[in-house]
Design an enzyme around this catalytic site. Structure first.
Site, PDB file in Angstrom:
ATOM      1  N   SER A 140       0.783  -1.241   0.000  1.00  0.00           N
ATOM      2  CA  SER A 140       0.000   0.000   0.000  1.00  0.00           C
ATOM      3  C   SER A 140       0.814   1.291   0.000  1.00  0.00           C
ATOM      4  CB  SER A 140      -0.953   0.023   1.204  1.00  0.00           C
ATOM      5  OG  SER A 140      -2.067  -0.805   0.958  1.00  0.00           O
ATOM      6  N   SER A 195      -5.807   4.092   4.191  1.00  0.00           N
ATOM      7  CA  SER A 195      -5.334   3.165   3.163  1.00  0.00           C
ATOM      8  C   SER A 195      -6.492   2.493   2.448  1.00  0.00           C
ATOM      9  CB  SER A 195      -4.399   2.104   3.768  1.00  0.00           C
ATOM     10  OG  SER A 195      -3.627   1.495   2.752  1.00  0.00           O
ATOM     11  N   LYS A 204       0.165   3.836  -2.718  1.00  0.00           N
ATOM     12  CA  LYS A 204      -0.834   4.908  -2.665  1.00  0.00           C
ATOM     13  C   LYS A 204      -0.195   6.295  -2.567  1.00  0.00           C
ATOM     14  CE  LYS A 204      -4.529   2.046  -0.712  1.00  0.00           C
ATOM     15  NZ  LYS A 204      -3.961   0.751  -0.361  1.00  0.00           N
TER      16      LYS A 204
END
Length: 513
Positions: free
Chosen positions: A63, A121, A66
């Site tokens: 993640s 997230s 991102k």
């Protein structure tokens, strides 16, 4: 004509003072032990790698992807645009993956989506933002890859905006540090990512809204991993990627970025702390203009384009450019390399770039810039003098009637009659081209198009070389505008470098405290 000749005689003192690294320059500090497979510590201001482990190896990012998603969205969108969550955005995620409780059909602003993306997230937010920007997550991934290459990434490929498992979705510690550096240099990204809590608006699932907090525990005082000076960051985890982490921290005027790839919990928090402690304890970030005193020591009066200068600053050092050095080093230990290769991203008034190296490691750069303030002051004085002279030469107390500029008067003092107006109207009509002429022009145009296509192909073949020449001419023009030719500048530079390099060798500055 001397035009600033004395100033340029002094300039090589500056360059020659760094023509060679001083003997006995301290070694680069040894880094800490880190258990993660891939890790890096980078200075955010200069991009200098302070320490690294497998920095060009490829790993799954999870993640922390991102961060790139958020940067691209911020660069492409207004924060007040409305994002509608599609069925694909909400449900095309792995089961049990992180989300912010947003449902199909919900509408949020880009701003709210970015907070959900970076703090919570939220994978559905990543998908929705990607669709909003590019129409699909696949098209957005293509945009991510283009932007990554622009930032200098060579071991990165993105397949989705969220970082969920995909064999074609990978990065390296060095590439991810470049992305993080660009992100934290964006004030909108920094403002969002540094937030410690945020209230999302009500939606179809959370009727009262939802308060979210960052997953980066080093930002939160309530956790044992809190680290003073943390600006922001992003966590990530998948079974294939392991624990991944981006962190940005600032202390004593120095901003550092750490990347952890293929780490483990809770060790990746300790790895990050060890890297930050190492960086802040062993390095110092300096503004080059503040430590180079050659310019400020010149006190001779000069004449520059007719303007008397008591502080000869027609050329100045960029006041914000930094270099980073070990605390045990001297500023004179940094070797300066003068270059005229100015790129489009450099300050617009630059005529030269000074790259600094320490033991063959790039540690930053600064720029020689034309001081616009001198030209602006001179132009203002010229305008005032011209206006005063024009007023003195008018020799009349009569004021002009403003309406006179809007009304046509013939030599007799009378306004034009109707016959005159009709004649003027005819005179202003467009010229009518006969049909035959149009046919001829069309034939000629076709020939021109064919010949133009051939010429364009030849032009395209030489475009890169031409662009280089144009950039070089622009740099040379800046030198000419400053009152001295490039040949004269280079001649003076070489003469003074050879004359003073021997005197400078072995000279050392004071130690940094």
């Amino acid at each position: 004509m001397k035009k600033f000749f004395i100033f340029f005689l002094c300039l090589p003192f500056f360059v020659s003072s760094f023509t060679g690294t001083s003997l006995g320059a301290a070694d680069w500090p040894s880094g800490p032990s880190v258990q993660a497979q891939g890790a890096i510590l980078m200075d955010a201001d200069t991009g200098t790698v302070l320490w690294g482990q497998n920095i060009h190896n490829q790993y799954f990012p999870a993640s922390i992807t991102k961060v790139m998603t958020a940067l691209l969205v911020i660069e492409k969108c207004s924060l007040d645009e409305t994002v509608t969550f599609s069925h694909n955005a909400v449900f095309n995620v792995e089961s049990g993956s992180s989300n912010a409780g947003i449902n199909e059909g919900d509408k949020l602003s880009v701003r709210d989506c970015l907070y959900a993306l970076l703090l919570k997230s939220a994978n559905e937010s990543a998908n929705a933002l990607a669709e909003h920007v590019a129409g699909s997550t696949e098209a957005f991934a293509d945009m991510m890859n283009v932007r990554a290459k622009e930032l200098g990434c060579t071991n990165t490929h993105f397949a989705n905006p969220s970082g969920l498992n995909n064999p074609e979705h990978y990065t390296s510690p060095y590439d991810m540090a470049l992305i993080a550096r660009a992100a934290f240099n964006n004030p909108v990204f920094e403002d969002i990512d540094s937030t410690t809590f945020y209230k999302l608006p009500p939606n179809s699932i959370n009727k009262e809204g939802l308060t979210i907090y960052p997953g980066h525990k080093m930002m939160r005082k309530s956790t044992p991993f809190y680290y003073p000076g943390i600006i922001g960051g992003k966590t990530g985890y998948t079974t294939l990627a392991g624990n991944t982490l981006i962190t940005c921290a600032e202390k004593n005027g120095m901003r550092l970025i750490t990347i952890i790839l293929k780490g483990s919990t809770p060790q990746y928090w300790a790895d990050t702390k060890n890297l930050l402690d190492f960086g802040f304890s062993n390095f110092v970030s300096l503004k080059a203009a503040e430590y180079e005193k050659t310019y400020s020591s010149i006190t001779s009066d000069l004449n520059f384009s007719g303007l008397s200068i008591t502080r000869p600053e027609a050329l100045i050092l960029d006041p914000d450019s930094r270099i980073i050095l070990p605390k045990t080093a001297n500023f004179s230990d940094a070797k300066a390399e003068l270059s005229y290769d100015i790129s489009s991203g450099d300050p617009p008034n630059s005529i030269a770039k000074i790259n600094y190296r320490y033991n063959d490691r790039v540690v930053g750069c600064t720029f020689l810039e034309v001081n616009d303030a001198l030209f602006q002051n001179k132009e203002a004085e010229t305008r005032i003098a011209t206006a005063a002279q024009a007023g003195a030469n008018s020799g009349s107390d009569d004021e002009l009637d403003p309406s006179a500029a809007q009304t046509s008067i013939n030599p007799s003092g009378k306004r034009p009659d109707k016959e005159t107006e009709d004649y003027r109207e005819k005179a202003l009509r467009p010229f009518e081209i006969p049909l035959t002429a149009w046919l001829i022009l069309g034939s000629v145009g076709a020939i021109i198009v064919i010949g133009g296509s051939t010429a364009f192909f030849i032009y395209w073949k030489h475009q890169e070389a031409q662009n280089f020449l144009i950039r070089r001419e622009q740099r040379m023009k800046r030198l000419r505008d400053s009152g001295i030719s490039a040949d004269e500048f280079n001649s003076i530079l070489e003469q003074r470098r050879s004359s003073y390099s021997t005197k400078r060798r072995g000279r050392r500055g004071g130690r940094f405290k």
